[in-house]
Each structure stands twice: as structure tokens, then as C-alpha cells.
Write a protein that holds these residues in place. Structure first.
Motif, PDB file in Angstrom:
ATOM      1  N   TYR A 354       0.743  -1.212  -0.211  1.00 58.26           N
ATOM      2  CA  TYR A 354       0.212  -0.059   0.305  1.00 58.26           C
ATOM      3  C   TYR A 354       0.904   1.352   0.065  1.00 58.26           C
ATOM      4  CZ  TYR A 354       0.828   0.162   4.833  1.00 58.26           C
ATOM      5  OH  TYR A 354       1.252   0.313   6.495  1.00 58.26           O
ATOM      6  N   GLU A 355       0.301   2.262  -0.510  1.00 57.57           N
ATOM      7  CA  GLU A 355       1.147   3.894  -0.228  1.00 57.57           C
ATOM      8  C   GLU A 355       0.164   4.800  -0.281  1.00 57.57           C
ATOM      9  OE1 GLU A 355       0.659   4.608  -4.886  1.00 57.57           O
ATOM     10  OE2 GLU A 355       2.541   3.770  -4.525  1.00 57.57           O
ATOM     11  N   ASP A 356       0.316   5.288   0.876  1.00 53.18           N
ATOM     12  CA  ASP A 356      -0.432   7.077   0.448  1.00 53.18           C
ATOM     13  C   ASP A 356      -0.720   7.301  -0.040  1.00 53.18           C
ATOM     14  OD1 ASP A 356      -1.358   8.360   2.694  1.00 53.18           O
ATOM     15  OD2 ASP A 356       0.202  10.453   2.965  1.00 53.18           O
ATOM     16  N   ALA A 357      -2.077   7.811   0.456  1.00 57.42           N
ATOM     17  CA  ALA A 357      -3.542   7.921  -0.641  1.00 57.42           C
ATOM     18  C   ALA A 357      -4.104   9.928   0.194  1.00 57.42           C
ATOM     19  CB  ALA A 357      -4.732   7.055  -1.560  1.00 57.42           C
ATOM     20  N   GLY A 358      -3.498  10.259   0.944  1.00 53.31           N
ATOM     21  CA  GLY A 358      -3.893  11.659   1.692  1.00 53.31           C
ATOM     22  C   GLY A 358      -5.417  11.189   2.782  1.00 53.31           C
ATOM     23  N   TYR A 359      -5.904  11.861   2.316  1.00 51.51           N
ATOM     24  CA  TYR A 359      -7.017  12.023   3.990  1.00 51.51           C
ATOM     25  C   TYR A 359      -8.364  12.208   2.947  1.00 51.51           C
ATOM     26  CZ  TYR A 359      -4.006  12.223   7.444  1.00 51.51           C
ATOM     27  OH  TYR A 359      -3.114  12.151   8.817  1.00 51.51           O
ATOM     28  N   GLN A 360      -9.389  11.603   4.057  1.00 51.55           N
ATOM     29  CA  GLN A 360     -10.822  11.989   3.403  1.00 51.55           C
ATOM     30  C   GLN A 360     -11.791  11.803   4.300  1.00 51.55           C
ATOM     31  OE1 GLN A 360     -12.292   7.959   1.554  1.00 51.55           O
ATOM     32  NE2 GLN A 360     -12.001   7.377   3.561  1.00 51.55           N
ATOM     33  N   VAL A 361     -12.722  12.795   4.430  1.00 53.80           N
ATOM     34  CA  VAL A 361     -14.181  12.792   5.458  1.00 53.80           C
ATOM     35  C   VAL A 361     -14.576  11.421   6.467  1.00 53.80           C
ATOM     36  CG1 VAL A 361     -16.274  14.179   6.246  1.00 53.80           C
ATOM     37  CG2 VAL A 361     -14.340  15.176   4.393  1.00 53.80           C
ATOM     38  N   ALA A 362     -14.189  11.761   7.385  1.00 55.08           N
ATOM     39  CA  ALA A 362     -14.920  10.085   7.904  1.00 55.08           C
ATOM     40  C   ALA A 362     -16.375  10.770   9.322  1.00 55.08           C
ATOM     41  CB  ALA A 362     -13.873   9.156   8.210  1.00 55.08           C
ATOM     42  N   ASP A 363     -17.004   9.595   9.173  1.00 57.67           N
ATOM     43  CA  ASP A 363     -17.332   9.838  10.532  1.00 57.67           C
ATOM     44  C   ASP A 363     -16.877   9.265  11.880  1.00 57.67           C
ATOM     45  OD1 ASP A 363     -19.975   9.931  12.749  1.00 57.67           O
ATOM     46  OD2 ASP A 363     -20.944   8.614  11.733  1.00 57.67           O
ATOM     47  N   LEU A 364     -15.967   9.985  12.708  1.00 50.47           N
ATOM     48  CA  LEU A 364     -15.363   9.534  13.642  1.00 50.47           C
ATOM     49  C   LEU A 364     -16.139   9.349  15.045  1.00 50.47           C
ATOM     50  CD1 LEU A 364     -12.119   9.687  12.354  1.00 50.47           C
ATOM     51  CD2 LEU A 364     -12.560   8.060  11.823  1.00 50.47           C
ATOM     52  N   ILE A 365     -15.466   8.593  15.839  1.00 52.42           N
ATOM     53  CA  ILE A 365     -15.758   8.932  16.986  1.00 52.42           C
ATOM     54  C   ILE A 365     -15.006   8.458  18.139  1.00 52.42           C
ATOM     55  CG2 ILE A 365     -18.703   9.624  16.523  1.00 52.42           C
ATOM     56  CD1 ILE A 365     -18.793   5.679  17.319  1.00 52.42           C
ATOM     57  N   LYS A 366     -14.794   8.780  19.382  1.00 56.31           N
ATOM     58  CA  LYS A 366     -14.315   9.033  20.425  1.00 56.31           C
ATOM     59  C   LYS A 366     -15.082   6.972  20.844  1.00 56.31           C
ATOM     60  CE  LYS A 366     -11.084   9.995  23.720  1.00 56.31           C
ATOM     61  NZ  LYS A 366     -11.374  10.822  25.502  1.00 56.31           N
ATOM     62  N   MET A 367     -14.256   6.356  21.214  1.00 54.17           N
ATOM     63  CA  MET A 367     -14.251   5.096  22.449  1.00 54.17           C
ATOM     64  C   MET A 367     -13.777   5.049  23.733  1.00 54.17           C
ATOM     65  SD  MET A 367     -15.915   1.911  21.031  1.00 54.17           S
ATOM     66  CE  MET A 367     -14.313   1.017  20.735  1.00 54.17           C
ATOM     67  N   ASP A 368     -14.049   5.258  25.127  1.00 55.65           N
ATOM     68  CA  ASP A 368     -13.533   5.144  26.247  1.00 55.65           C
ATOM     69  C   ASP A 368     -14.256   3.323  26.471  1.00 55.65           C
ATOM     70  OD1 ASP A 368     -12.736   7.981  26.208  1.00 55.65           O
ATOM     71  OD2 ASP A 368     -14.341   8.434  26.660  1.00 55.65           O
ATOM     72  N   ILE A 369     -13.175   3.189  26.902  1.00 58.86           N
ATOM     73  CA  ILE A 369     -12.750   1.737  28.205  1.00 58.86           C
ATOM     74  C   ILE A 369     -13.449   2.246  29.141  1.00 58.86           C
ATOM     75  CG2 ILE A 369     -12.413  -0.372  28.051  1.00 58.86           C
ATOM     76  CD1 ILE A 369     -13.021   0.053  25.574  1.00 58.86           C
ATOM     77  N   TYR A 370     -14.621   1.643  30.292  1.00 60.68           N
ATOM     78  CA  TYR A 370     -14.689   1.581  31.421  1.00 60.68           C
ATOM     79  C   TYR A 370     -14.325   0.148  33.077  1.00 60.68           C
ATOM     80  CZ  TYR A 370     -16.035   6.867  30.962  1.00 60.68           C
ATOM     81  OH  TYR A 370     -16.698   7.976  30.682  1.00 60.68           O
ATOM     82  N   LEU A 371     -13.169   0.973  33.403  1.00 55.95           N
ATOM     83  CA  LEU A 371     -13.150  -0.335  34.561  1.00 55.95           C
ATOM     84  C   LEU A 371     -13.799  -0.486  35.754  1.00 55.95           C
ATOM     85  CD1 LEU A 371      -9.448  -1.651  34.045  1.00 55.95           C
ATOM     86  CD2 LEU A 371     -11.525  -2.635  32.516  1.00 55.95           C
ATOM     87  N   ASN A 372     -15.150  -0.753  36.016  1.00 55.49           N
ATOM     88  CA  ASN A 372     -15.525  -0.269  37.861  1.00 55.49           C
ATOM     89  C   ASN A 372     -16.114   1.125  37.512  1.00 55.49           C
ATOM     90  OD1 ASN A 372     -16.179  -3.345  38.142  1.00 55.49           O
ATOM     91  ND2 ASN A 372     -14.273  -3.166  39.873  1.00 55.49           N
ATOM     92  N   GLY A 373     -16.526   1.793  36.482  1.00 56.15           N
ATOM     93  CA  GLY A 373     -16.966   3.223  35.662  1.00 56.15           C
ATOM     94  C   GLY A 373     -15.683   3.930  36.385  1.00 56.15           C
ATOM     95  N   LYS A 374     -14.242   3.432  36.580  1.00 53.99           N
ATOM     96  CA  LYS A 374     -13.606   4.439  35.851  1.00 53.99           C
ATOM     97  C   LYS A 374     -12.666   4.445  34.610  1.00 53.99           C
ATOM     98  CE  LYS A 374     -12.035   4.786  40.641  1.00 53.99           C
ATOM     99  NZ  LYS A 374     -10.574   4.343  41.668  1.00 53.99           N
ATOM    100  N   CYS A 375     -12.865   5.440  33.707  1.00 58.51           N
ATOM    101  CA  CYS A 375     -12.288   5.730  32.533  1.00 58.51           C
ATOM    102  C   CYS A 375     -10.602   4.964  32.755  1.00 58.51           C
ATOM    103  CB  CYS A 375     -12.887   6.818  32.417  1.00 58.51           C
ATOM    104  SG  CYS A 375     -11.949   7.348  29.948  1.00 58.51           S
ATOM    105  N   VAL A 376     -10.000   3.806  31.562  1.00 58.35           N
ATOM    106  CA  VAL A 376      -8.937   4.155  31.330  1.00 58.35           C
ATOM    107  C   VAL A 376      -8.496   4.826  30.156  1.00 58.35           C
ATOM    108  CG1 VAL A 376      -7.042   2.227  31.223  1.00 58.35           C
ATOM    109  CG2 VAL A 376      -9.165   1.889  32.583  1.00 58.35           C
ATOM    110  N   GLU A 377      -7.538   5.826  30.259  1.00 55.16           N
ATOM    111  CA  GLU A 377      -7.135   6.405  28.643  1.00 55.16           C
ATOM    112  C   GLU A 377      -6.318   5.606  27.900  1.00 55.16           C
ATOM    113  OE1 GLU A 377      -5.963  10.372  29.898  1.00 55.16           O
ATOM    114  OE2 GLU A 377      -7.087  11.552  30.609  1.00 55.16           O
ATOM    115  N   GLU A 378      -5.677   4.633  28.540  1.00 59.91           N
ATOM    116  CA  GLU A 378      -4.381   3.912  27.648  1.00 59.91           C
ATOM    117  C   GLU A 378      -5.200   3.147  26.592  1.00 59.91           C
ATOM    118  OE1 GLU A 378      -2.919   6.133  31.260  1.00 59.91           O
ATOM    119  OE2 GLU A 378      -4.810   4.871  31.263  1.00 59.91           O
ATOM    120  N   LEU A 379      -6.928   2.807  27.440  1.00 57.15           N
ATOM    121  CA  LEU A 379      -7.824   2.232  26.026  1.00 57.15           C
ATOM    122  C   LEU A 379      -8.598   2.264  25.382  1.00 57.15           C
ATOM    123  CD1 LEU A 379      -8.473  -0.651  28.789  1.00 57.15           C
ATOM    124  CD2 LEU A 379      -6.364  -1.115  27.172  1.00 57.15           C
ATOM    125  N   ALA A 380      -7.937   3.752  25.288  1.00 47.59           N
ATOM    126  CA  ALA A 380      -9.169   5.379  24.597  1.00 47.59           C
ATOM    127  C   ALA A 380      -8.744   4.626  22.747  1.00 47.59           C
ATOM    128  CB  ALA A 380      -9.475   6.194  24.659  1.00 47.59           C
TER     129      ALA A 380
END
Length: 429
Positions: A354-380
Motif C-alpha cells: 500500500y501507499e499513502d493516498a491522503g485524507y478523506q472525510v469520515a464519521d469518527l467517534i472516540k470510544m472510552d473503556i471503563y473498568l468498574n466505572g473508571k475511565c482508562v485513558e490508555e485503552l481509548a
């Protein structure tokens, strides 16, 4: 100038005539021009050398013009600094000359020049048309970028065309398993990056994993090789977070634009993903992927590509049984396990590049991971909205199998904002 050479004709199952037809079909080079050789037995190797002399033109060098030297390789020596391999297109260079890099604009004094025989052999002067090495007190290989042009300080020239600085495409967090090993790991990373200018290093810290770094690599293989060298050469044990790719966000909030100093920002760490309320659009990197495969596996491979949000660009047969397929892939969809899946589906026969082809618009979202109600930033992680549920469920199931069992119950949740989309529960012993 391309000289087509087909090697390993001495092997029992070699089919040089079929390969010659493929070369003619794909590259439009007449099959009669292909030289069939066996490097092991020495068969027809003399023909290759004759063709090199006959077809490859000599360098167009001008001694009277100002110095113009192309950097095509570099290594780091602990005693002499960076040793840059150069090809001189114009002029000449000798010890004591003041030279400048067209890319970094830094000035150096030449300490030594020489040619390769193949070992380094110092000479008084290198002139146009020669290939050799140059030592000029450069401290890091990043100062000798591949494709850069060196010229005399007082005689600037037009840089040679085609130079592009190495651009990291995959990012991951690296942390020592034991924080007491941080200093040793830092020294190991510094030593490895001395000979690899394409790795970017930024200090990072995490409440869960402690002090570490955010590293940028050219690709997943590059990341794996770097990690293996740390383990084998420096006996370092590290925690490597899931690899991510560089996304972009076009900001709409004037407050954020003022804070970042620009309207379009690059997101290397999911923790810094801006909220949708402040963003006009998100952009994700895309690549042009080329797959070569026997036609027996075409159905499975098309299904695999479609499941990775790929868009087909081209499909052509290169002989009676093999075809070449081209797709536009979101880089995030192929960076982790696509190659392994492709090899598995095709019994190892399919190849992928593969080779680079630039950027395109996308519907992106951030997903957080919680362990016993506490957010673990490293797993986001950053995911496409279509893939949010399946990705969240897969991560939750993987964590359930990975986390050591405790005496109490652990709730593992994947959430988008305040909405939980997947949950697994580890029952205490």
C-alpha cells in the motif's frame, strides 16, 4: 531505466516463461528483454552486468557548477557521528568545506570524504559523478535525511527533485513494565533512534502506566521490528498500547482555534480527540492497496476488503490464473490484522502492498473503556461510527480474557460519551 531480471531459474518448480509474460502484462516490458538467471549457479549473471553497462546511462556531471550532492543513506558511528552516503551531481567537495542542508538549513564543516571499496577509503576530494561518504559533525541521523541535497554554504542551488521527509503513519504508546526500568529503557530508545531517523519520540505519561513515550512509525512492521530490537538487543520489557493512525480535525470553535493556533489539527493520541461540538469535520488517512492473488480466492478477498470499508478501484488479470486488485482503504482498517487475515484466507499466496493516498472525510467517534466505572485513558480508541459496536464488544471480550481474575466482580464497559454500547462482567473468584 529498468532491466528485468528473473532469478532462481534453477529451482524445481520455477516457471520463468510465465513470469516473463506477467512482467510484459503488468509493466509493458517485452518478455524477450527479461534475463533469466540463477544467482546461486552463476547462470547468465554476466549478461546482467553487460546490460547495466549497455543500457544505464553515465551520470551527467558538471564539475564547473556549484556543489550539489544527494544523500541516499546514512548511518551513525558512536565515535565519528553521522556518516552520510552521497552521490555528487555537480561540483566537488573536500575536507574543510562549509556545506549546508537544503532541508534543515544547518551548516556543517566537512571533516572527511571518501569512497567505498566496499570499506570506507578516505580521499582528498569527491567530484561530480562519484558516489562516496561524507562526515561533517552531524549528531543525529535526522540531520541527514534521505533524499536531501547538500550544497556549499555560500553557493545555494536548486534542490534535487523528489525529496519528501519520512512521515510516521502509525503511533503507539510505549511504557516500561516496571517504572524502575524507565532510565534504562530511555537509553535503549535513544540508541535505537540514533540509527533510525523515521521514528518520532514524544514523552508521555499515564496515571495507570506511568512515564513513557508516544512513538511514531512508518508502519506496523516497522513498529514490530523496533519492539523486537528493544527486547533482543537491550533485554527491555515494555507495554505497547494499541497502534493508532494520525487523524485530522477541522475546528469550528474560535476558542480552540486560538488555543491550537490553526484551524486544522492532527490527532496522534485518542485522549486528545476534540468533541464533535467544536469540529466541522473529521478526516482519516487513506491508502491505495494493491493485492496480487490467484483467482481461486477472489470471493473471500473481496468480502474481506468490503468488511474493512474498502472501495474497489481496479481489477485486472495479469495471467491466466492471477489477478491484481486495487482498493482504497482507510489506514486504520488495515494497520493491525488485515495482512494476517489476507494470508490466512489465501493460504499464503496473496501479497499486499500500500501507499499513502491522503485524507478523506469520515464519521469518527472516540470510544472510552471503563473498568468498574473508571475511565482508562490508555485503552481509548478512535473508531468509525459504523464499527463502534463491533469494536467495543471485541475489546470488552478481549479484556475479559486478559485481565487476571480478582476476588471481586469487574465491570468492563465500552462507551461513546455517556452511552454504554458494550459490556462484559468478570465474576470474582
Amino acid at each position: 531505466m529498468i532491466i528485468p531480471v528473473i532469478n532462481k531459474i534453477d529451482l524445481k518448480h520455477a516457471e520463468p516463461d510465465r513470469v516473463a509474460k506477467q512482467i510484459e502484462k503488468v509493466f509493458d516490458i517485452p518478455k524477450d528483454e527479461c534475463i533469466q538467471i540463477s544467482a546461486k549457479l552463476g547462470t547468465n549473471v554476466d549478461q546482467v552486468l553487460e546490460k547495466v553497462v549497455e543500457k544505464i546511462p553515465p551520470p551527467r556531471a558538471k564539475l564547473s557548477d556549484p556543489l550539489r550532492a544527494l544523500v541516499f543513506d546514512s548511518t551513525y558511528d558512536h565515535y565519528r557521528g553521522v556518516i552520510a552516503s552521497i552521490a555528487l551531481f555537480d561540483g566537488w567537495v573536500q575536507k574543510g568545506d562549509k556545506i549546508m542542508s537544503s532541508y534543515t538549513k544547518k551548516v556543517y564543516e566537512v571533516n572527511e570524504v571518501g569512497i567505498l571499496r566496499p570499506d570506507q577509503y578516505p580521499v582528498e576530494k569527491l567530484h561530480a559523478g562519484q558516489v562516496g561518504y561524507l562526515i561533517a559533525g552531524m549528531k543525529e541521523v535526522k540531520e541527514a535525511q534521505i533524499g536531501d541535497t547538500f550544497h556549499l554554504q555560500k553557493q545555494p542551488v536548486e534542490p534535487l527533485a523528489g525529496f519528501k521527509p519520512a512521515k510516521p503513519m502509525v503511533f503507539a504508546g510505549m511504557y516500561p513494565i516496571d517504572q524502575s526500568e524507565y532510565t534504562n529503557l530511555r537509553k535503549a530508545v535513544e540508541k535505537l533512534t540514533l540509527n533510525d531517523s523515521s521514528v518520532t519520540v514524544h514523552r508521555d505519561s499515564s496515571p495507570a502506566l506511568g512515564a513513557g513515550w508516544r512513538l511514531g512509525f512508518l508502519g506496523l512492521l516497522h513498529m514490530e521490528v523496533f519492539n523486537q530490537r528493544l527486547e533482543q538487543e537491550y533485554n527491555a520489557s515494555v507495554i505497547l498500547t494499541a497502534p493508532t493512525v494520525p487523524y485530522k480535525a477541522v475546528l469550528s470553535s474560535s476558542k480552540l482555534i486560538k488555543e491550537y493556533g490553526e484551524e486544522e489539527i492532527t490527532i496522534l493520541n485518542p485522549c486528545h480527540f476534540p468533541d464533535r461540538l467544536h469540529v466541522k469535520e473529521y478526516l482519516e488517512p487513506i491508502v491505495t492497496g494493491t493485492i496480487l492473488t490467484p483467482d481461486d480466492y477472489i470471493g473471500k478477498i473481496i468480502s474481506l476488503c468490503q468488511s474493512r470499508r474498502a472501495v474497489q478501484k481496479n481489477m485486472v488479470y495479469i495471467d491466466d490464473h492471477r489477478l491484481m486488485m486495487q482498493y482504497l482503504f482507510p489506514l486504520n482498517e488495515i494497520v493491525v490484522d488485515f495482512y494476517d487475515s489476507l494470508k490466512s484466507l489465501s493460504s499464503g499466496y496473496a501479497s499486499f502492498d500500500y501507499e499513502d493516498a491522503g485524507y478523506q472525510v469520515a464519521d469518527l467517534i472516540k470510544m472510552d473503556i471503563y473498568l468498574n466505572g473508571k475511565c482508562v485513558e490508555e485503552l481509548a480508541t478512535i473508531v468509525h461510527r459504523e464499527k463502534a459496536y463491533s469494536t467495543g464488544k471485541a475489546i470488552a471480550e478481549r479484556l475479559k480474557d486478559t485481565i487476571p481474575q480478582q476476588l471481586f466482580e469487574i465491570a468492563i464497559q465500552a462507551a461513546i460519551g455517556s452511552k454504554v454500547i458494550a459490556r462484559e462482567t468478570m465474576v470474582g473468584t
